[in-house]
Design an enzyme around this catalytic site. Structure first.
Site, PDB file in Angstrom:
ATOM      1  N   ASP A  86       0.966  -1.141   0.116  1.00 43.89           N
ATOM      2  CA  ASP A  86       0.154  -0.052  -0.100  1.00 43.89           C
ATOM      3  C   ASP A  86       0.819   1.206   0.003  1.00 43.89           C
ATOM      4  OD1 ASP A  86      -3.149   0.794   0.378  1.00 43.89           O
ATOM      5  OD2 ASP A  86      -1.899   1.851   2.095  1.00 43.89           O
ATOM      6  N   HIS A 139      -7.211  -6.692  -0.195  1.00 41.57           N
ATOM      7  CA  HIS A 139      -5.947  -5.758  -0.254  1.00 41.57           C
ATOM      8  C   HIS A 139      -4.907  -5.994   0.666  1.00 41.57           C
ATOM      9  CE1 HIS A 139      -3.923  -1.935  -0.578  1.00 41.57           C
ATOM     10  NE2 HIS A 139      -4.282  -1.773   0.866  1.00 41.57           N
TER      11      HIS A 139
END
Length: 299
Positions: free
Chosen positions: A112, A280
């Site tokens: 991320d 994610h």
């Protein structure tokens, strides 16, 4: 946090005047630096790091503005200037930490926001990174350029956190549990250890952290894109081997050709790059698969 990382030792190292980076380290072998993302801390690596210490010297930090690291702010600064959180500045933090720990070069894995720092670190400091693994992102400029209804709905926080201060900061700190649920609940709270989840929720309670997270995203919309444009004009790319891993049920798989996007930024994209059957938060959703990739790639 010690319960999540038995045997790890904590450190806090100065990287600039009045700015220190907190982290933990353990193990022996080639150095491996792990970088987390939003809205998390180094706790995201707890299902992975403990199993790597017999093979690597594992270093995890709280990136600038997050966790126990400094959260610099310059009230007198031009409100349109978010350079304190440009990824070039955050990459320099990593270089300063690893230099002080005695590592001239190292393996690097970023998830991320940490992946965005890793991207810039490799471009600006090519002699320091042996190999890099980037988790569940495409290059920042490409993601903004592809914005449509689907992307904006899924990545709403990109456009909320970049609103002028103090609006998003006040919204986050007034309802930290609501914010944490919105950012994390859709991925299933059962994937997060209770202690780690508490750490993440606390990110939204503290004004300085909330402001830092917003500045991180504000910088991405402005300074980071400007830096990427300059790098592309200068034909500066990632030169070390890059493996890209993303979640098959996330926005990267749905909206982007991840390998094509990263090949515009690196001429040495590893052919084993792939999507994993997860969302994610790869280090917490698919730790065993990630461990296999780390051991296979970082040799």
């Amino acid at each position: 946090m010690s319960k999540l990382f038995p045997g790890f030792k904590s450190f806090s190292l100065p990287v600039e005047p009045d700015i220190s980076i907190h982290g933990i380290r353990a193990g022996s072998g080639s150095p491996l630096l792990l970088l987390h993302g939003f809205p998390q801390t180094h706790a995201i690596w707890h299902k992975v790091a403990n199993k790597l210490t017999t093979e690597y010297s594992v270093i995890m930090i709280d990136i600038r503005g997050y966790g126990a690291s400094s959260k610099p702010s310059a009230p007198s600064r031009d409100p349109s200037d978010h350079g304190l959180y440009a990824k070039s500045a955050m990459a320099k933090d990593c270089i300063a930490v690893m230099s002080q720990l005695g590592y001239d070069s190292f393996f690097l894995c970023g998830h991320d926001r940490g992946g965005r720092i890793a991207h810039k670190l490799c471009v600006d400091h090519p002699d320091r990174v042996r190999k890099v693994m980037i988790l569940d992102i495409c290059p920042t400029k490409a993601m903004y350029a592809a914005t449509d209804q689907t992307f904006a709905y899924a990545y709403w926080h990109w456009f909320f956190l970049t609103q002028p201060a103090p609006f998003p900061e006040k919204m986050m700190t007034s309802s930290p549990e609501v914010m944490a649920d919105k950012c994390l609940k859709g991925h299933g709270h059962d994937i997060f250890a209770e202690q780690a989840l508490t750490d993440y929720v606390n990110q939204f309670r503290e004004h300085d952290t909330a402001h830092a997270m917003c500045e991180d995203y504000r910088a991405s919309m402005q300074e980071d894109i400007d830096e990427q444009n300059a790098d592309e004009q200068a034909e500066k790319k990632i030169i070390c081997p890059l493996r890209v891993i993303w979640g098959k049920t996330g926005i990267i798989e749905a909206k982007f050709d991840a390998l094509a996007e990263w090949r515009t930024q690196c001429e040495n994209v590893d052919p084993a790059s792939c999507a994993l059957q997860c969302g994610h938060y790869i280090p917490e959703e698919a730790p065993d698969q990630l461990l296999q990739h780390i051991r296979d790639f970082f040799t």
